[in-house]
Design an enzyme around this catalytic site. Structure first.
Site, PDB file in Angstrom:
ATOM      1  N   LYS A  28       0.820  -1.213   0.000  1.00 46.91           N
ATOM      2  CA  LYS A  28       0.000   0.000   0.000  1.00 46.91           C
ATOM      3  C   LYS A  28       0.860   1.273   0.000  1.00 46.91           C
ATOM      4  O   LYS A  28       0.427   2.322  -0.433  1.00 46.91           O
ATOM      5  CB  LYS A  28      -0.906   0.037   1.238  1.00 46.91           C
TER       6      LYS A  28
HETATM    7  C1  LIG Z   1      -4.262  -4.850   0.968  1.00 42.71           C
HETATM    8  C2  LIG Z   1      -3.507  -6.101   0.910  1.00 42.71           C
HETATM    9  C3  LIG Z   1      -3.862  -7.132   0.029  1.00 42.71           C
HETATM   10  C4  LIG Z   1      -5.072  -7.043  -0.844  1.00 42.71           C
HETATM   11  O1  LIG Z   1      -4.959  -6.049  -1.824  1.00 42.71           O
HETATM   12  P1  LIG Z   1      -6.275  -5.523  -2.564  1.00 42.71           P
HETATM   13  O2  LIG Z   1      -5.810  -4.395  -3.401  1.00 42.71           O
HETATM   14  O3  LIG Z   1      -7.211  -5.088  -1.481  1.00 42.71           O
HETATM   15  O4  LIG Z   1      -6.815  -6.655  -3.355  1.00 42.71           O
HETATM   16  C5  LIG Z   1      -3.065  -8.257  -0.013  1.00 42.71           C
HETATM   17  N1  LIG Z   1      -1.990  -8.393   0.791  1.00 42.71           N
HETATM   18  C6  LIG Z   1      -1.635  -7.424   1.665  1.00 42.71           C
HETATM   19  C7  LIG Z   1      -0.467  -7.655   2.536  1.00 42.71           C
HETATM   20  C8  LIG Z   1      -2.361  -6.254   1.739  1.00 42.71           C
HETATM   21  O5  LIG Z   1      -2.003  -5.298   2.609  1.00 42.71           O
END
Ligand SMILES: *Cc1c(COP(=O)(O)O)cnc(C)c1O
Length: 492
Positions: free
Chosen positions: A110
């Site tokens: 993120k």
């Molecule tokens: C947010 C997240 C996901 C999922 O990603 P999306 O964009 O919501 O599909 C997978 N793994 C981790 C570690 C995350 O923080």
């Protein structure tokens, strides 16, 4: 370039406004009017560093942002990562690669978007003449919350409030959020799961009364969740970047196709890959990996999205989601951008918890995607196996993706290079990873981190080791009916 709502009832606006608003007034999500084609620029991208690639991808959507300023914002954002390259691709086996997206300030993928979103949003407000203070509301399954807090802390003219499920995040994630610094931040735990948090936040967004009240206070709402196009767009870059890196290192030939495997929750990450494909990147299959909350796997198999099911708490909490918000954008494309149809499907989802797509749409879907899931035992086993075989430590989310990638490769003729997106540092989920590798259970996450390091020799990131002694600032737990009041309290 203009942006339209997936539900067709909001005005057509530019990218700056789409990012500033976050969510369309009709409840839909903003999507670009068309996908800029970067095929002709792929050769140029090969020569660029990551920040330049990002500025090129973003600039192709966001024409109203100054190009030089955008580049400089990308350079600043990506300087916050541990290495020069925020998305290094590591080869673990023949034609099998891991793209490590977890070297940012909060150790989750993120960060790639949330280190840049504050600039995109601030500028978006300026360009669209929004003078009010911006209040960002975030529902998080763990990683978005911390990454958004870190990105927006102490940013002038912005306040940020995060809601997370009180028992639905890892100890380390909770510690990261509770100790958040900054004078414009607030964090609250909600009794319930991620979907409860997301629903509560969406409700606040769509409350006309509350938004009117806010306007009088000189405040507007915005979102840092992946429903915001400003979250999505920076994620497109690393698909291009991984491709360029593979070409540059001689692992693939220019114009060869590759597969990407994505551990999926809210469908934001993998949707960015789909957008990259639409922009001309030679992607073959996009592989959607789920944990036991396999609502997406079943959707891809049978064409029915049915959220009426048991919710499982797993060791990959960021994928513990039953309503994947960004799927709306995909469904919109599948229907040939039929906004009325998309709206009626989303209304069905809201009322009955389910909707279906047509046979033709399902066929189209399966040309581009493969979807599968893996359960908790398989996830643990894969962490163990991968460490044994390659000496490489997977976090539980990435482990789910690796397992699903192996399933896919075991029965297909597909010979392409396959890249798994690694979304978090194993140290965010120390207890699960430790258990997988050593069989040992510890209740203290920090002790677990020390043990994991002794076992694997993988260094503990400073973002983790410094957490232990930080002050816990946010410990409030509320009922899901109290979210609106919590927001009002924060503003006063
Ligand atoms: C947010 C997240 C996901 C999922 O990603 P999306 O964009 O919501 O599909 C997978 N793994 C981790 C570690 C995350 O923080």
């Amino acid at each position: 370039m203009n942006f339209i709502s997936t539900r067709g009832k909001d005005q057509v606006i530019n990218g700056a406004s789409a990012i500033a608003k976050g969510l369309a007034d009709d409840g839909g999500l903003f999507v670009p009017e068309y996908f800029p084609n970067l095929s002709d620029r792929l050769k140029d991208l090969l020569e660029m560093d990551y920040a330049e690639r990002a500025a090129t991808v973003l600039g192709s959507f966001l024409e109203e942002y100054d190009k030089a300023e955008l580049l400089s914002a990308c350079q600043k954002a990506y300087a916050k990562f541990e290495d020069e390259d925020p998305a290094p691709v590591v080869r673990t086996d023949d034609k099998f690669y891991i793209m490590e997206l977890f070297h940012g300030p909060t150790l989750a993928f993120k960060d790639v978007a949330l280190t840049l979103l504050p600039y995109l949003l601030r500028k978006g407000c300026d360009i669209s003449g929004i003078k009010e203070e911006v209040l960002i509301l975030v529902a998080t399954s763990g990683d978005t919350g911390k990454a958004a807090l870190e990105g927006f802390k102490d940013q002038e003219g912005i306040k940020i409030m995060v809601f997370y499920p009180s028992e639905g995040v890892s100890d380390m994630q909770k510690a990261q959020m509770c100790t958040q610094e900054g004078n414009n931040v607030n964090v609250v735990a909600v009794k319930g799961n991620f979907d409860d948090c997301q629903t509560a936040v969406k409700k606040i967004f769509s409350s006309k009364d509350f938004n009117f009240d806010l306007k009088k206070r000189g405040v507007v709402l915005s979102s840092a969740n992946s429903i915001n196009f400003g979250r999505l767009a920076p994620q497109i870059t690393y698909y291009f970047s991984a491709y360029c890196d593979l070409v540059n290192s001689g692992e693939i030939n220019f114009s060869d196709k590759v597969n990407f495997v994505v551990p999926t929750g809210n469908f934001g990450n993998i949707l960015a890959g789909y957008y990259a494909k639409k922009m001309g990147l030679p992607i073959d299959k996009l592989i959607c990996a789920s944990n036991s909350n396999n609502v997406l796997t079943e959707f891809f198999a049978g064409g029915e999205y049915d959220a009426n099911r048991e919710f499982f708490k797993t060791m990959s909490p960021s994928m513990d989601i039953l309503i994947s918000s960004n799927l709306e954008r995909l469904v919109f494309e599948l229907s040939n951008r039929d906004a009325a149809l998309t709206e009626s499907r989303m209304n069905e989802l809201k009322k009955q918890g389910k909707y279906s797509i047509t046979e033709t749409e399902l066929e189209k879907l399966n040309e581009e995607f493969f979807a599968d899931f893996c359960d908790e035992d398989e996830c643990l086993q894969e962490i163990y196996d991968y460490f044994e075989e390659y000496g490489y430590v997977l976090d539980p989310h990435t482990s789910v993706a690796v397992k699903v990638a192996k399933n896919f490769l075991s029965f297909t003729e597909n010979q392409n290079a396959t890249v798994v997106l690694s979304t978090a540092s194993p140290y965010k989920f120390t207890q699960s990873v430790l258990k997988a590798i050593t069989g040992k259970s510890v209740s203290d996450a920090f002790k677990g981190a020390d043990m994991l390091m002794n076992e694997t020799a993988m260094p503990i990131p400073t973002q983790i080791s410094t957490l232990k002694t930080k002050e816990k600032r946010f410990t409030k737990v509320i009922d899901k009916t109290e979210t609106l009041n919590a927001v009002i309290d924060f503003l006063e």
